[in-house]
Motif scaffolding. Structure first.
Motif, PDB file in Angstrom:
ATOM      1  N   MET A   1       0.776  -1.204  -0.087  1.00 35.95           N
ATOM      2  CA  MET A   1       0.234  -0.167   0.023  1.00 35.95           C
ATOM      3  C   MET A   1       0.819   1.415  -0.119  1.00 35.95           C
ATOM      4  O   MET A   1       0.742   2.661  -1.041  1.00 35.95           O
ATOM      5  N   SER A   2       1.614   1.114   1.145  1.00 37.09           N
ATOM      6  CA  SER A   2       2.432   2.516   1.226  1.00 37.09           C
ATOM      7  C   SER A   2       3.645   2.581  -0.655  1.00 37.09           C
ATOM      8  O   SER A   2       3.915   3.815  -0.720  1.00 37.09           O
ATOM      9  N   GLY A   3       3.898   1.523  -0.138  1.00 35.74           N
ATOM     10  CA  GLY A   3       5.157   1.582  -2.109  1.00 35.74           C
ATOM     11  C   GLY A   3       4.332   2.009  -3.312  1.00 35.74           C
ATOM     12  O   GLY A   3       4.255   3.157  -3.713  1.00 35.74           O
ATOM     13  N   ILE A   4       2.889   1.909  -3.390  1.00 35.45           N
ATOM     14  CA  ILE A   4       1.534   2.429  -5.212  1.00 35.45           C
ATOM     15  C   ILE A   4       2.160   3.710  -4.460  1.00 35.45           C
ATOM     16  O   ILE A   4       2.818   4.466  -5.362  1.00 35.45           O
ATOM     17  N   ALA A   5       2.118   3.949  -2.939  1.00 32.75           N
ATOM     18  CA  ALA A   5       1.382   5.399  -2.864  1.00 32.75           C
ATOM     19  C   ALA A   5       3.004   5.901  -3.665  1.00 32.75           C
ATOM     20  O   ALA A   5       3.026   7.561  -3.837  1.00 32.75           O
ATOM     21  N   ILE A   6       4.272   5.799  -2.302  1.00 27.41           N
ATOM     22  CA  ILE A   6       5.595   6.498  -3.167  1.00 27.41           C
ATOM     23  C   ILE A   6       5.591   6.483  -4.176  1.00 27.41           C
ATOM     24  O   ILE A   6       6.072   7.171  -4.466  1.00 27.41           O
ATOM     25  N   LEU A   7       5.416   5.240  -5.048  1.00 23.51           N
ATOM     26  CA  LEU A   7       6.349   5.126  -6.638  1.00 23.51           C
ATOM     27  C   LEU A   7       5.344   6.596  -7.450  1.00 23.51           C
ATOM     28  O   LEU A   7       5.022   6.472  -7.982  1.00 23.51           O
ATOM     29  N   PHE A   8       4.252   6.423  -6.960  1.00 19.02           N
ATOM     30  CA  PHE A   8       3.502   7.685  -7.455  1.00 19.02           C
ATOM     31  C   PHE A   8       3.441   8.828  -7.315  1.00 19.02           C
ATOM     32  O   PHE A   8       3.901   9.581  -8.619  1.00 19.02           O
ATOM     33  N   MET A   9       3.418   8.996  -5.904  1.00 15.94           N
ATOM     34  CA  MET A   9       4.259  10.366  -6.350  1.00 15.94           C
ATOM     35  C   MET A   9       5.466  10.769  -5.982  1.00 15.94           C
ATOM     36  O   MET A   9       5.813  11.932  -6.739  1.00 15.94           O
TER      37      MET A   9
ATOM     38  N   SER B   1       7.744  15.188   0.909  1.00 17.64           N
ATOM     39  CA  SER B   1       6.397  14.542   1.490  1.00 17.64           C
ATOM     40  C   SER B   1       6.797  13.773   1.188  1.00 17.64           C
ATOM     41  O   SER B   1       6.905  12.793   2.348  1.00 17.64           O
ATOM     42  N   THR B   2       6.947  13.124   0.586  1.00 13.55           N
ATOM     43  CA  THR B   2       7.577  11.225  -0.515  1.00 13.55           C
ATOM     44  C   THR B   2       8.301  10.823   0.297  1.00 13.55           C
ATOM     45  O   THR B   2       8.620   9.876   1.052  1.00 13.55           O
ATOM     46  N   ILE B   3       9.205  11.487   0.214  1.00 14.86           N
ATOM     47  CA  ILE B   3      10.769  10.980   1.260  1.00 14.86           C
ATOM     48  C   ILE B   3      10.433  11.039   2.454  1.00 14.86           C
ATOM     49  O   ILE B   3      10.771   9.965   2.906  1.00 14.86           O
ATOM     50  N   LEU B   4      10.059  12.698   3.271  1.00 13.26           N
ATOM     51  CA  LEU B   4       9.854  12.242   4.383  1.00 13.26           C
ATOM     52  C   LEU B   4       8.843  11.448   4.840  1.00 13.26           C
ATOM     53  O   LEU B   4       9.499  10.410   5.442  1.00 13.26           O
ATOM     54  N   TYR B   5       7.832  10.808   4.040  1.00 10.84           N
ATOM     55  CA  TYR B   5       6.947   9.790   4.321  1.00 10.84           C
ATOM     56  C   TYR B   5       7.821   8.404   4.041  1.00 10.84           C
ATOM     57  O   TYR B   5       7.569   7.082   4.809  1.00 10.84           O
ATOM     58  N   ALA B   6       8.709   8.163   3.025  1.00  9.56           N
ATOM     59  CA  ALA B   6       9.205   6.814   2.757  1.00  9.56           C
ATOM     60  C   ALA B   6      10.216   6.519   3.477  1.00  9.56           C
ATOM     61  O   ALA B   6      10.938   5.253   4.388  1.00  9.56           O
ATOM     62  N   MET B   7      10.749   7.258   4.850  1.00 14.39           N
ATOM     63  CA  MET B   7      11.738   7.345   5.745  1.00 14.39           C
ATOM     64  C   MET B   7      10.960   6.427   6.946  1.00 14.39           C
ATOM     65  O   MET B   7      10.242   7.533   7.695  1.00 14.39           O
ATOM     66  N   PRO B   8      11.616   5.761   7.685  1.00 14.71           N
ATOM     67  CA  PRO B   8      10.778   5.032   8.903  1.00 14.71           C
ATOM     68  C   PRO B   8      10.539   6.480   9.857  1.00 14.71           C
ATOM     69  O   PRO B   8      10.336   6.801  10.320  1.00 14.71           O
ATOM     70  N   ARG B   9      12.060   6.877  10.051  1.00 13.30           N
ATOM     71  CA  ARG B   9      11.528   8.299  11.241  1.00 13.30           C
ATOM     72  C   ARG B   9      11.112   9.529  10.666  1.00 13.30           C
ATOM     73  O   ARG B   9      10.343   9.635  12.124  1.00 13.30           O
TER      74      ARG B   9
ATOM     75  N   ILE C   1       5.342   9.361   9.815  1.00 15.69           N
ATOM     76  CA  ILE C   1       4.455   9.782   9.598  1.00 15.69           C
ATOM     77  C   ILE C   1       4.573  11.636   9.948  1.00 15.69           C
ATOM     78  O   ILE C   1       3.488  12.068   9.331  1.00 15.69           O
ATOM     79  N   MET C   2       5.083  12.806  10.012  1.00 15.18           N
ATOM     80  CA  MET C   2       5.794  13.493   9.685  1.00 15.18           C
ATOM     81  C   MET C   2       4.839  13.531   8.226  1.00 15.18           C
ATOM     82  O   MET C   2       4.691  14.891   7.503  1.00 15.18           O
ATOM     83  N   GLY C   3       5.475  12.612   6.989  1.00 13.37           N
ATOM     84  CA  GLY C   3       5.934  12.316   5.742  1.00 13.37           C
ATOM     85  C   GLY C   3       4.160  12.754   5.695  1.00 13.37           C
ATOM     86  O   GLY C   3       3.726  12.992   3.870  1.00 13.37           O
ATOM     87  N   ALA C   4       3.836  11.521   5.928  1.00 13.50           N
ATOM     88  CA  ALA C   4       1.695  11.317   5.588  1.00 13.50           C
ATOM     89  C   ALA C   4       1.197  12.611   6.097  1.00 13.50           C
ATOM     90  O   ALA C   4       0.653  13.099   4.903  1.00 13.50           O
ATOM     91  N   VAL C   5       1.414  13.592   7.049  1.00  7.82           N
ATOM     92  CA  VAL C   5       0.408  14.545   7.413  1.00  7.82           C
ATOM     93  C   VAL C   5       1.056  15.491   6.316  1.00  7.82           C
ATOM     94  O   VAL C   5      -0.213  15.792   5.522  1.00  7.82           O
ATOM     95  N   LEU C   6       2.160  15.565   5.845  1.00  8.31           N
ATOM     96  CA  LEU C   6       2.443  16.657   4.894  1.00  8.31           C
ATOM     97  C   LEU C   6       1.947  16.127   3.214  1.00  8.31           C
ATOM     98  O   LEU C   6       1.288  16.968   2.616  1.00  8.31           O
TER      99      LEU C   6
ATOM    100  N   LEU D   1      -4.925   7.959  -2.734  1.00  5.99           N
ATOM    101  CA  LEU D   1      -3.906   7.962  -2.397  1.00  5.99           C
ATOM    102  C   LEU D   1      -4.018   8.012  -0.883  1.00  5.99           C
ATOM    103  O   LEU D   1      -3.052   7.641  -0.183  1.00  5.99           O
ATOM    104  N   ALA D   2      -4.532   9.217   0.061  1.00  2.83           N
ATOM    105  CA  ALA D   2      -3.984   8.587   1.021  1.00  2.83           C
ATOM    106  C   ALA D   2      -4.587   7.801   2.237  1.00  2.83           C
ATOM    107  O   ALA D   2      -4.157   7.591   2.590  1.00  2.83           O
ATOM    108  N   ILE D   3      -6.120   6.798   1.490  1.00  5.09           N
ATOM    109  CA  ILE D   3      -6.078   6.111   2.588  1.00  5.09           C
ATOM    110  C   ILE D   3      -4.911   5.071   2.096  1.00  5.09           C
ATOM    111  O   ILE D   3      -4.394   4.466   3.015  1.00  5.09           O
ATOM    112  N   LEU D   4      -4.012   4.843   0.902  1.00  5.37           N
ATOM    113  CA  LEU D   4      -2.475   3.948   0.822  1.00  5.37           C
ATOM    114  C   LEU D   4      -2.039   4.334   1.637  1.00  5.37           C
ATOM    115  O   LEU D   4      -1.179   3.454   2.071  1.00  5.37           O
TER     116      LEU D   4
END
Length: 130
Positions: free
Chosen positions: A16-24, A62-70, A73-78, A107-110
Motif C-alpha cells: 500500500m505504501s509502495g504504490i503511493a510512494i511510487l506514484f508520488m 513529503s514523499t521522501i519524508l514518508y518513505a523514511m521510517p523515522r 508520520i510527518m511525511g504522511a501529514v504533509l 492515495l491518502a487511504i494508501l
C-alpha cells in the motif's frame, strides 16, 4: 514494547505504501522534468508554468519524508495536506468526482492505511476502541 505483526500485514502495508510512494515519486519527477503534457495539464488547472517545479519539490519532499521510517508520520501529514490542495484544485475545476476529485483520497487511504497496518502508535491514535 513493540509487538510483532504478521508477515501478511507487513507486506500489505509495504505494498500500500509502495504504490503511493511510487506514484508520488513519478509525479514529482515529472514536474521537475516538465514534459509538454505536464506543463499543459498543470496550466489548464490554473497554475502558472513557474509553479510546476515548486509543486514537484513539495511533493517529493513529503514523499521522501514518508518513505523514511523515522519521519514517516510527518511525511504522511504533509502528503495529506498536499492531497487536500489537489482535491481543492479539482473541485474548483468541476472535475469528475470519482476519477479526479477523489483520486487524492484514494492515495491518502494508501498512505495512512499502510502506516496504520505497520505502526502500532498510529493504530492506537486511530483506534475504534475507548
Amino acid at each position: 514494547m513493540m509487538r510483532t505483526i504478521s508477515k501478511g500485514r507487513l507486506w500489505t502495508a509495504r505494498v500500500m505504501s509502495g504504490i503511493a510512494i511510487l506514484f508520488m515519486l513519478f509525479d514529482g519527477v515529472m514536474k521537475l522534468v516538465k514534459p509538454a503534457v505536464v506543463v499543459e495539464s498543470t496550466v489548464s488547472l490554473g497554475f502558472q508554468e513557474h509553479h510546476i517545479v515548486l509543486l514537484g519539490i513539495l511533493g517529493l519532499i513529503s514523499t521522501i519524508l514518508y518513505a523514511m521510517p523515522r519521519t514517516t508520520i510527518m511525511g504522511a501529514v504533509l502528503l495529506t495536506g498536499y492531497f487536500g490542495g489537489v482535491m481543492a484544485t479539482q473541485i474548483r475545476m468541476d472535475a469528475p468526482l470519482f476519477a479526479n476529485i477523489l483520486f487524492p483520497v484514494y492515495l491518502a487511504i494508501l498512505v495512512w492505511g499502510g502506516l496504520w497496518l505497520r505502526n502500532e502508535q498510529v493504530r492506537k491514535l486511530f483506534s475504534w476502541q475507548k
